[in-house]
Design an enzyme around this catalytic site. Structure first.
Site, PDB file in Angstrom:
ATOM      1  N   HIS A 118     -71.269-112.553  26.490  1.00  0.00           N
ATOM      2  CA  HIS A 118     -70.729-111.526  25.593  1.00  0.00           C
ATOM      3  C   HIS A 118     -71.661-110.326  25.517  1.00  0.00           C
ATOM      4  O   HIS A 118     -71.243-109.171  25.685  1.00  0.00           O
ATOM      5  CB  HIS A 118     -70.519-112.119  24.192  1.00  0.00           C
ATOM      6  N   GLU A 119     -72.941-110.595  25.259  1.00  0.00           N
ATOM      7  CA  GLU A 119     -73.892-109.493  25.090  1.00  0.00           C
ATOM      8  C   GLU A 119     -74.120-108.742  26.399  1.00  0.00           C
ATOM      9  O   GLU A 119     -74.215-107.508  26.413  1.00  0.00           O
ATOM     10  CB  GLU A 119     -75.216-110.026  24.529  1.00  0.00           C
ATOM     11  N   HIS A 122     -71.539-106.169  27.148  1.00  0.00           N
ATOM     12  CA  HIS A 122     -71.731-104.863  26.509  1.00  0.00           C
ATOM     13  C   HIS A 122     -72.399-103.899  27.487  1.00  0.00           C
ATOM     14  O   HIS A 122     -72.126-102.697  27.464  1.00  0.00           O
ATOM     15  CB  HIS A 122     -72.586-104.995  25.250  1.00  0.00           C
ATOM     16  N   TYR A 133     -69.046 -97.159  19.640  1.00  0.00           N
ATOM     17  CA  TYR A 133     -69.196 -98.395  18.876  1.00  0.00           C
ATOM     18  C   TYR A 133     -68.825 -98.206  17.404  1.00  0.00           C
ATOM     19  O   TYR A 133     -69.606 -98.442  16.492  1.00  0.00           O
ATOM     20  CB  TYR A 133     -70.627 -98.918  19.018  1.00  0.00           C
ATOM     21  N   GLU A 142     -66.117-104.831  21.422  1.00  0.00           N
ATOM     22  CA  GLU A 142     -66.425-106.214  21.073  1.00  0.00           C
ATOM     23  C   GLU A 142     -65.432-107.187  21.702  1.00  0.00           C
ATOM     24  O   GLU A 142     -65.805-108.260  22.168  1.00  0.00           O
ATOM     25  CB  GLU A 142     -66.411-106.376  19.547  1.00  0.00           C
ATOM     26  N   ASP A 215     -68.244 -96.904   9.927  1.00  0.00           N
ATOM     27  CA  ASP A 215     -69.368 -97.822  10.021  1.00  0.00           C
ATOM     28  C   ASP A 215     -69.104 -98.854  11.109  1.00  0.00           C
ATOM     29  O   ASP A 215     -68.062 -98.874  11.745  1.00  0.00           O
ATOM     30  CB  ASP A 215     -69.646 -98.492   8.672  1.00  0.00           C
ATOM     31  N   HIS A 220     -66.784-105.972  14.537  1.00  0.00           N
ATOM     32  CA  HIS A 220     -66.776-107.427  14.643  1.00  0.00           C
ATOM     33  C   HIS A 220     -65.574-108.042  13.931  1.00  0.00           C
ATOM     34  O   HIS A 220     -64.998-109.009  14.410  1.00  0.00           O
ATOM     35  CB  HIS A 220     -68.073-107.998  14.059  1.00  0.00           C
TER      36      HIS A 220
END
Length: 222
Positions: A118-119, A122, A133, A142, A215, A220
């Site tokens: 997942h990371e 990115h 983002y 995400e 924000d 997520h």
């Protein structure tokens, strides 16, 4: 996204992994503890990070003909044991960073291979669409990472889509937490229901999109 020259001796179509140990500090990258082709050591966290980098590299190369994160053989660096009881893992634009978790809510962030994937995904987004983002683009950023995290787990386990659990972060929650994962792509909103974490807020459809302004919270949730 930064342009990074392949390291000396790196072969096209093959990973070039380096794992570092922050020794519970925050200075990156830390002390080198394992390089490409070196044998596993006694630190299971280092070994899992190394293997997760390799699994992600292989999925993108074999399934999508993409050579590393940037498509041009980007060296894959990771730092483990970041900070004290750090409850996160992240791609910082250049490398992976893994916390050990606090043992109360989260365990070691190298445990679920889909979190590693997942990371790193990115980074792929960074070098391609470079989705902002926040808001809907951040939620899509995400979501793309979740999908590739799930695919990397499926690829590693040799599973077809109908056999996969489509959970992100299974095995990451500490034993006292009531839940099975961070998110469920198969059944959104059912990953956890805990006194401390609350109930999984992920909406199942766009009709339930959570508007959170500019924000980062919504990236997520959505």
């Amino acid at each position: 996204a930064p342009t990074v020259t392949a390291r000396a001796g790196a072969e096209p179509g093959k990973p070039h992994r380096t794992v570092f140990d922050a020794r519970h500090g925050t200075e990156l990258p830390g002390r080198k503890v394992r390089g490409e082709g070196e044998e596993p050591g006694k630190d299971a966290t280092v070994n899992r990070a190394y293997a997760g980098l390799g699994a992600t590299f292989e999925l993108f190369l074999k399934a999508y003909a993409r050579d590393s994160i940037d498509g041009n053989g980007l060296p894959m660096d990771a730092t483990v044991h970041y900070d004290e009881d750090y409850n996160n893992a992240f791609w910082n634009g250049e490398q992976m960073v893994f916390g050990d978790g606090d043992g109360e809510i989260f365990l070691d962030f190298t445990l679920p291979i889909d979190v590693i994937g997942h990371e790193l995904a990115h980074g792929v987004t960074q070098y391609t669409a470079n989705l902002d983002y926040f808001g809907q683009s951040g939620a899509l950023n995400e979501s793309v990472s979740d999908v590739f995290g799930a695919l990397i787990k499926q690829y590693t386990l040799g599973q077809p889509a109908d056999e996969a659990d489509w959970l992100i972060g299974a095995g990451l929650l500490a034993p006292r937490v009531t839940g099975k994962a961070l998110r469920s792509l198969k059944a959104p909103g059912t990953a956890y229901d805990d006194d401390v974490l609350g109930k999984d807020p992920q909406p199942a459809t766009m009709a339930d999109y959570v508007r959170t302004g500019r924000d980062n919270g919504g990236v997520h949730i959505n």
